[in-house]
Design a protein around this motif. Structure first.
Motif, PDB file in Angstrom:
ATOM      1  N   ILE A   6       0.733  -1.112  -0.080  1.00  0.00           N
ATOM      2  CA  ILE A   6      -0.115  -0.096  -0.076  1.00  0.00           C
ATOM      3  C   ILE A   6       0.816   1.216  -0.055  1.00  0.00           C
ATOM      4  O   ILE A   6       1.853   1.456   0.782  1.00  0.00           O
ATOM      5  CB  ILE A   6      -0.768  -0.075   1.335  1.00  0.00           C
ATOM      6  N   ASP A   7       0.784   2.123  -0.916  1.00  0.00           N
ATOM      7  CA  ASP A   7       1.426   3.343  -0.944  1.00  0.00           C
ATOM      8  C   ASP A   7       0.469   4.211  -0.555  1.00  0.00           C
ATOM      9  O   ASP A   7      -0.609   4.984  -0.844  1.00  0.00           O
ATOM     10  CB  ASP A   7       1.669   3.873  -2.391  1.00  0.00           C
ATOM     11  N   GLU A   8       0.509   4.491   0.885  1.00  0.00           N
ATOM     12  CA  GLU A   8      -0.493   5.449   1.785  1.00  0.00           C
ATOM     13  C   GLU A   8      -0.368   6.824   1.368  1.00  0.00           C
ATOM     14  O   GLU A   8      -1.374   7.437   1.288  1.00  0.00           O
ATOM     15  CB  GLU A   8      -0.290   5.057   3.221  1.00  0.00           C
ATOM     16  N   GLU A   9       0.715   7.118   0.939  1.00  0.00           N
ATOM     17  CA  GLU A   9       0.812   8.670   0.436  1.00  0.00           C
ATOM     18  C   GLU A   9      -0.017   8.951  -0.700  1.00  0.00           C
ATOM     19  O   GLU A   9      -0.690  10.121  -0.770  1.00  0.00           O
ATOM     20  CB  GLU A   9       2.414   9.052   0.180  1.00  0.00           C
ATOM     21  N   ASN A  10      -0.235   8.012  -1.417  1.00  0.00           N
ATOM     22  CA  ASN A  10      -1.003   8.184  -2.804  1.00  0.00           C
ATOM     23  C   ASN A  10      -2.205   7.406  -2.726  1.00  0.00           C
ATOM     24  O   ASN A  10      -2.676   7.305  -3.934  1.00  0.00           O
ATOM     25  CB  ASN A  10      -0.154   7.849  -4.135  1.00  0.00           C
ATOM     26  N   SER A  11      -2.431   6.736  -1.908  1.00  0.00           N
ATOM     27  CA  SER A  11      -3.724   5.981  -1.780  1.00  0.00           C
ATOM     28  C   SER A  11      -3.763   4.882  -2.903  1.00  0.00           C
ATOM     29  O   SER A  11      -4.810   4.775  -3.635  1.00  0.00           O
ATOM     30  CB  SER A  11      -5.022   6.725  -1.645  1.00  0.00           C
ATOM     31  N   GLN A  12      -2.715   4.125  -3.168  1.00  0.00           N
ATOM     32  CA  GLN A  12      -2.723   3.344  -4.125  1.00  0.00           C
ATOM     33  C   GLN A  12      -2.345   1.930  -3.574  1.00  0.00           C
ATOM     34  O   GLN A  12      -1.301   1.844  -2.904  1.00  0.00           O
ATOM     35  CB  GLN A  12      -1.920   3.692  -5.226  1.00  0.00           C
ATOM     36  N   ALA A  13      -2.977   0.802  -4.249  1.00  0.00           N
ATOM     37  CA  ALA A  13      -2.615  -0.458  -4.030  1.00  0.00           C
ATOM     38  C   ALA A  13      -1.602  -0.862  -4.709  1.00  0.00           C
ATOM     39  O   ALA A  13      -1.714  -0.570  -6.050  1.00  0.00           O
ATOM     40  CB  ALA A  13      -3.803  -1.483  -3.818  1.00  0.00           C
TER      41      ALA A  13
END
Length: 46
Positions: A6-13
Motif C-alpha cells: 500500500i502506497d499510503e501517500e498516494n492511496s494506491q495498492a
C-alpha cells in the motif's frame, strides 16, 4: 500475485505479479474484466 503493498501517500495498492511477459498480465486482467492502471517491470534483489 506474489505480494501486495500500500502506497499510503498516494492511496494506491501495488500488486506484484510474476509472469513471463507483460502480455500475460494484460490478458489475465482482461479475462477478469479488470482495467490495468499501470504495469512496470522491476528487478528483485534478494
Amino acid at each position: 500475485m506474489e505480494k501486495a503493498y500500500i502506497d499510503e501517500e498516494n492511496s494506491q495498492a501495488i500488486c506484484c505479479w510474476d509472469a513471463p511477459d507483460r502480455k500475460s498480465i494484460e490478458e489475465l486482467f482482461a479475462k477478469a474484466h479488470v482495467q490495468v492502471e499501470s504495469i512496470r517491470s522491476v528487478l528483485e534483489y534478494k
